[in-house]
Design an enzyme around this catalytic site. Structure first.
Site, PDB file in Angstrom:
ATOM      1  N   LEU A 151       0.853  -1.199   0.049  1.00  0.00           N
ATOM      2  CA  LEU A 151      -0.041  -0.007  -0.117  1.00  0.00           C
ATOM      3  C   LEU A 151       0.752   1.253   0.112  1.00  0.00           C
ATOM      4  O   LEU A 151       0.580   2.283   0.615  1.00  0.00           O
ATOM      5  CB  LEU A 151      -0.700  -0.020   1.133  1.00  0.00           C
ATOM      6  CG  LEU A 151      -1.927  -1.219   1.302  1.00  0.00           C
ATOM      7  CD1 LEU A 151      -2.595  -1.478   2.591  1.00  0.00           C
ATOM      8  CD2 LEU A 151      -2.915  -0.948   0.066  1.00  0.00           C
TER       9      LEU A 151
ATOM     10  N   MET B  37       2.075   3.784  -5.005  1.00  0.00           N
ATOM     11  CA  MET B  37       1.188   3.262  -6.086  1.00  0.00           C
ATOM     12  C   MET B  37      -0.010   2.526  -5.513  1.00  0.00           C
ATOM     13  O   MET B  37      -1.139   2.626  -5.719  1.00  0.00           O
ATOM     14  CB  MET B  37       1.956   2.366  -6.993  1.00  0.00           C
ATOM     15  CG  MET B  37       2.595   3.084  -8.075  1.00  0.00           C
ATOM     16  SD  MET B  37       1.989   3.869  -9.165  1.00  0.00           S
ATOM     17  CE  MET B  37       1.575   2.419 -10.362  1.00  0.00           C
TER      18      MET B  37
ATOM     19  N   ASP C  90      -0.174  -4.245   4.493  1.00  0.00           N
ATOM     20  CA  ASP C  90       1.066  -3.735   4.161  1.00  0.00           C
ATOM     21  C   ASP C  90       1.931  -4.023   5.533  1.00  0.00           C
ATOM     22  O   ASP C  90       1.201  -4.064   6.435  1.00  0.00           O
ATOM     23  CB  ASP C  90       1.242  -2.109   3.956  1.00  0.00           C
ATOM     24  CG  ASP C  90       2.130  -1.474   3.162  1.00  0.00           C
ATOM     25  OD1 ASP C  90       2.387  -1.402   1.898  1.00  0.00           O
ATOM     26  OD2 ASP C  90       3.161  -1.149   4.318  1.00  0.00           O
ATOM     27  N   ARG C  91       3.190  -4.070   5.215  1.00  0.00           N
ATOM     28  CA  ARG C  91       4.137  -4.334   6.392  1.00  0.00           C
ATOM     29  C   ARG C  91       3.790  -3.061   7.436  1.00  0.00           C
ATOM     30  O   ARG C  91       4.150  -3.270   8.457  1.00  0.00           O
ATOM     31  CB  ARG C  91       5.318  -4.453   6.054  1.00  0.00           C
ATOM     32  CG  ARG C  91       5.940  -5.857   5.419  1.00  0.00           C
ATOM     33  CD  ARG C  91       7.274  -5.935   5.094  1.00  0.00           C
ATOM     34  NE  ARG C  91       7.754  -4.788   4.371  1.00  0.00           N
ATOM     35  CZ  ARG C  91       8.995  -4.695   4.344  1.00  0.00           C
ATOM     36  NH1 ARG C  91      10.016  -5.418   4.700  1.00  0.00           N
ATOM     37  NH2 ARG C  91       9.513  -3.492   3.632  1.00  0.00           N
TER      38      ARG C  91
ATOM     39  N   SER D 209       1.011   1.435 -15.511  1.00  0.00           N
ATOM     40  CA  SER D 209       1.618   2.987 -15.873  1.00  0.00           C
ATOM     41  C   SER D 209       0.795   3.836 -15.059  1.00  0.00           C
ATOM     42  O   SER D 209      -0.367   3.749 -15.269  1.00  0.00           O
ATOM     43  CB  SER D 209       1.787   3.276 -17.304  1.00  0.00           C
ATOM     44  OG  SER D 209       2.382   4.446 -17.401  1.00  0.00           O
TER      45      SER D 209
ATOM     46  N   GLY E  70       1.835   6.428 -12.447  1.00  0.00           N
ATOM     47  CA  GLY E  70       2.556   7.478 -11.651  1.00  0.00           C
ATOM     48  C   GLY E  70       1.592   8.088 -10.486  1.00  0.00           C
ATOM     49  O   GLY E  70       0.610   7.779 -10.291  1.00  0.00           O
TER      50      GLY E  70
ATOM     51  N   LYS F 226       4.667  -3.546 -20.855  1.00  0.00           N
ATOM     52  CA  LYS F 226       4.929  -2.250 -20.069  1.00  0.00           C
ATOM     53  C   LYS F 226       6.519  -2.181 -19.974  1.00  0.00           C
ATOM     54  O   LYS F 226       6.896  -0.856 -20.140  1.00  0.00           O
ATOM     55  CB  LYS F 226       4.393  -2.614 -18.729  1.00  0.00           C
ATOM     56  CG  LYS F 226       5.155  -1.741 -17.576  1.00  0.00           C
ATOM     57  CD  LYS F 226       4.445  -0.149 -17.863  1.00  0.00           C
ATOM     58  CE  LYS F 226       4.601   0.781 -16.767  1.00  0.00           C
ATOM     59  NZ  LYS F 226       5.906   0.819 -15.961  1.00  0.00           N
TER      60      LYS F 226
ATOM     61  N   HIS G 251       6.932  -0.309 -23.340  1.00  0.00           N
ATOM     62  CA  HIS G 251       6.464   1.045 -23.019  1.00  0.00           C
ATOM     63  C   HIS G 251       7.593   1.959 -22.446  1.00  0.00           C
ATOM     64  O   HIS G 251       7.672   3.116 -22.755  1.00  0.00           O
ATOM     65  CB  HIS G 251       5.208   1.100 -21.923  1.00  0.00           C
ATOM     66  CG  HIS G 251       4.819   2.238 -21.689  1.00  0.00           C
ATOM     67  ND1 HIS G 251       5.289   2.734 -20.483  1.00  0.00           N
ATOM     68  CD2 HIS G 251       3.659   2.961 -21.944  1.00  0.00           C
ATOM     69  CE1 HIS G 251       4.780   4.027 -20.176  1.00  0.00           C
ATOM     70  NE2 HIS G 251       3.984   4.383 -21.162  1.00  0.00           N
ATOM     71  N   ASN G 252       7.997   1.545 -21.310  1.00  0.00           N
ATOM     72  CA  ASN G 252       8.931   2.215 -20.785  1.00  0.00           C
ATOM     73  C   ASN G 252      10.335   2.536 -21.573  1.00  0.00           C
ATOM     74  O   ASN G 252      11.070   3.579 -21.545  1.00  0.00           O
ATOM     75  CB  ASN G 252       9.412   1.506 -19.396  1.00  0.00           C
ATOM     76  CG  ASN G 252       8.520   1.891 -18.275  1.00  0.00           C
ATOM     77  OD1 ASN G 252       7.480   1.943 -18.493  1.00  0.00           O
ATOM     78  ND2 ASN G 252       9.029   1.975 -17.002  1.00  0.00           N
TER      79      ASN G 252
ATOM     80  N   GLU H 121       9.595   5.198 -23.650  1.00  0.00           N
ATOM     81  CA  GLU H 121       9.469   6.349 -22.709  1.00  0.00           C
ATOM     82  C   GLU H 121      10.844   7.108 -22.824  1.00  0.00           C
ATOM     83  O   GLU H 121      10.853   8.138 -22.913  1.00  0.00           O
ATOM     84  CB  GLU H 121       9.054   6.020 -21.688  1.00  0.00           C
ATOM     85  CG  GLU H 121       8.865   7.135 -20.363  1.00  0.00           C
ATOM     86  CD  GLU H 121       8.722   6.483 -19.318  1.00  0.00           C
ATOM     87  OE1 GLU H 121       7.635   5.800 -18.934  1.00  0.00           O
ATOM     88  OE2 GLU H 121       9.344   6.526 -18.242  1.00  0.00           O
TER      89      GLU H 121
END
Lengths: 292, 292, 292, 292
Positions: free
Chosen positions: D8, D11, D30-31, D112, D114, D164, D167-168, D171
């Site tokens: 968590l 992102m 989440d930890r 993707s 951000g 992906k 894609h990067n 980019e």
């Protein structure tokens, strides 16, 4: 034979010496009177018996142009001008035409050799009409290395400087090749002696060369090159090589990469990488490093 | 000394011959009985007196792995395996550990020399513990060229293959350098004799090298390389060099450009350039060339 | 306002239409009488009331030079010439000086838009004195897209063509980026629907763009671009961008790689890769492919 | 539907919010207990009704591996694990097989978006069996942008992360394209307003894009990017793209140049350029710059 030589700097001075050792007469002129045999171009021309051969060895561009202009006024039909400087090949055709209008011949000559030339000889690549080249041949023979190779009549006017320019383009990429390999070897922990690897490559390998020998010399002086900054100038020929390639639609990826690496090496900070950093920050909230 | 040699192909066969000429005993095994001195790895191992040294010279990957696995079963503590094939350096650590678990030593050795090695010697780059390397040293000395150079203990296990891999990466970019220069010279009309330019460069220039000598040989056989197709394979080491650079964040622009040029050379048609053509047509109505 | 427009080809014809739709008067001249409103530059100039604005939209180089020369004879002090063609920025300064000697103003304008410009507007980048630009502003406003962006006064004379040139350089590398990605996706077996991947990227991604939309259009017409050859022309601006970078010592690796990829795409066979093949054969006995 | 979400951070936290806004139930672990809805993976699994879908959104590599290992112990046949992190596509096949052995399905998903994803939606590329993908589809639909595009079933297991990754890679080269153009424009004196040129390009040009919009935002905050250092990290996908290209013999010159530019940007000084400087000094007596 007799030669007039204009420009007696690091290169020209050594060349005068090498040509004299071969038994020829050289009359040298330089703006610096401490280096010169005569005190003006006029005196140089007057000192030579016709048909004269005058070798111009001054910086490319304005200095070469003005020297050739002045010689055009002073020389006589049947004389020959050799441009042995680092002129761009595109200037040669122009110089040849200007001189031809006065009956003066022109030969362009690319010279490689640097600080080793006096002892080992200079590699020469020259262009021009066979008739004109023949008149300069004894000087070429004096300057070139002693073996079977080292000089070539590369083609028409301009071909000498063009061949020398391509030589330098190749040189850029070969240096880059060794440099990339060296950096990679230095980076990897299991490799413990990069200098000795380079040294060993001097025999039996596909990549043995004079440049490799020089790399070993450099590493013997400073094993990890700690004393140097990663900063490399470029001298014109590398740029011209890429431009000639573009003019001729020839892809030149390795040579161009080598040129660009030098450009980057001279930047304190990279503007383009600032833009990359700015964009990463915009879309991803990635941290940027601020200027201190 | 005595050496077991596994793999007697073009490389291994010549290496056996060179080691024998130096006065050592070589017992060779190959799957091809016409080439072999013994008929099995078992027989090879049985024929050697301990502590044994067995040099593996088979194709990288599965063949090397299975040979090393089998030797691991047959050899005894204190014996040594040398991998002289074109293995990826990342395999060496694994092989060393597998053999170490049985008390068997491991040395990796990159070998350069090709068809010239039998007469001129092989350039050798090896990695491993000093103690293990010392046991193989007489063989290294037999294989290497006669001069002062040509072999090096490059570092820990893996360093030998790593150094050879970088050698090949440098080789790619040097070949590309000459190739780019040659194409540019061939393209320009005023340059009339490219072969002689290359020949002349063999002395006095910055770019003289063994590869340049080979280029001259090639041009003497076929002046404009008309008989060839512009098609170049790549053998693994070039790819691994770029991958190692990526792992270590080392920029390698000239070597990578050289690798990509080979990839492109093997494509009948370029998919990416189809996309470029398609895009140009979309936004500009630029003509495209259709497949015939 | 009134505008004289020289050159009514694909670009010029559509621009005349878009300017007229905005309510301005355009008098067009073209060597092709079927396209022209008047039959000579003289008639064009006579038809316009001073101070005149004449927009030149003819091929860069000789055609533009001769048109500007002729206009220099026909126009009067206070008139303005706009060069909207694809001229190299280095020509602009020269044209501005030639015209200034006669009291005529000069503005250079890079135009982007292609076949989409008539409906969507043309992106405009112009350079020149503010006073001269102001006189052309109504035409710029008519040509540009309707939104807030799409036109810019980029700087002094030459800056318009320079900005347009850099635009095209960026365009080369962006196209290459998509093309490289597309080829890689098409090559990998687990990826089953490359076209739909490209389509999906049109929203939410970092790489969404108008060029991506065009790529999707192209893939909808020909999913694997099977009908095309991987052959791409280059139009001058890409070359000039690299040359400008070299002049300014700016590294331009991605744009240059894109230019070289186009050069390679147009070669039937690659001379440089012949040399690579020849060298591999020399040192390693590697097989070469002969020309059929 | 019900979704378990592991991870968590920046992102994962926003994704939980976006999925909840679409009316689904998300139970997050989440930890960091301050972020989590449940206190252990066990509790997460117990809280979900079967057949369960658990989305893993933790750092690639060890963290993802251990999470998937643990989920493999806790989940039941018929459940599904989605790896939405930045895993390398080569890990996906392995994860799918490990889970399949226990009857658990696997889907990989490249994401993707951000910092813009929460409001605008996340672009999604997923791979796996149609049956498994169908079970996650409501979550994909919640996460994706609202328009027609933005999500795609790219192919088999691994295809999502592969798409992906490409894609990067694209980019990287697009960012490099703008960055190179920006540096060149900033360098030239006649161009007086680079920021306004970039702004104008947002309409009517071939190169308009979301990245261009971001570049304008960045220049509005800091016109000449004076506050930044030219330093750019790289996040894995760029490297993997080049490695995938090498594996498939696909030339990737522009993307690779972009990756190398980032490597160089992070070097205080360039080792390879030290070697270039050393070699120039050796053969030409060229001055070197010493480290201060």
């Amino acid at each position: 034979m007799e030669l007039g030589l204009v420009g007696l700097g690091k290169m020209g001075g050594n060349m005068r010496e090498r040509i004299r050792r071969a038994g020829h007469t050289v009359i040298g002129y330089d703006r610096n009177p401490d280096l010169a045999d005569v005190h003006s171009l006029q005196e140089l021309v007057d000192s030579l018996q016709g048909p004269r051969v005058v070798w111009v060895m001054v910086p490319a561009g304005a200095a070469t142009q003005s020297t050739i202009d002045e010689l055009g006024e002073l020389l006589s039909p049947g004389d020959i001008v050799v441009d042995g400087g680092n002129s761009r090949w595109t200037d040669d055709e122009k110089h040849a035409e200007e001189l031809a209008a006065k009956g003066i011949g022109f030969v362009d000559c690319g010279v490689s050799g640097g600080v080793w030339g006096l002892e080992n000889g200079y590699a020469l690549m020259y262009g021009g009409d066979a008739e004109n080249v023949a008149k300069v041949q004894p000087v070429f023979d004096a300057l070139k290395p002693e073996g079977d190779f080292g000089s070539v009549h590369a083609g028409k006017v301009g071909a000498g400087h063009f061949a020398k320019m391509v030589h330098n383009g190749i040189e850029y990429a070969m240096m880059q090749a060794y440099a990339e390999g060296w950096e990679l070897l230095e980076k990897v922990e299991s490799v413990t002696d990069v200098r000795e690897i380079f040294r060993s490559w001097q025999e039996g390998t596909v990549i043995r060369s004079w440049l490799l020998d020089l790399a070993v010399n450099a590493l013997d002086e400073d094993e990890h090159l700690d004393k140097l900054r990663g900063f490399a100038a470029d001298s014109g020929e590398g740029r011209w090589t890429v431009e000639a390639a573009i003019d001729n639609a020839v892809p030149l990826p390795a040579i161009t990469a080598s040129l660009f690496a030098r450009f980057s090496s001279r930047q304190e900070d990279s503007p383009q990488m600032k833009m990359i950093a700015a964009l990463r920050n915009q879309f991803g909230g990635h941290a940027v490093e601020s200027k201190k």
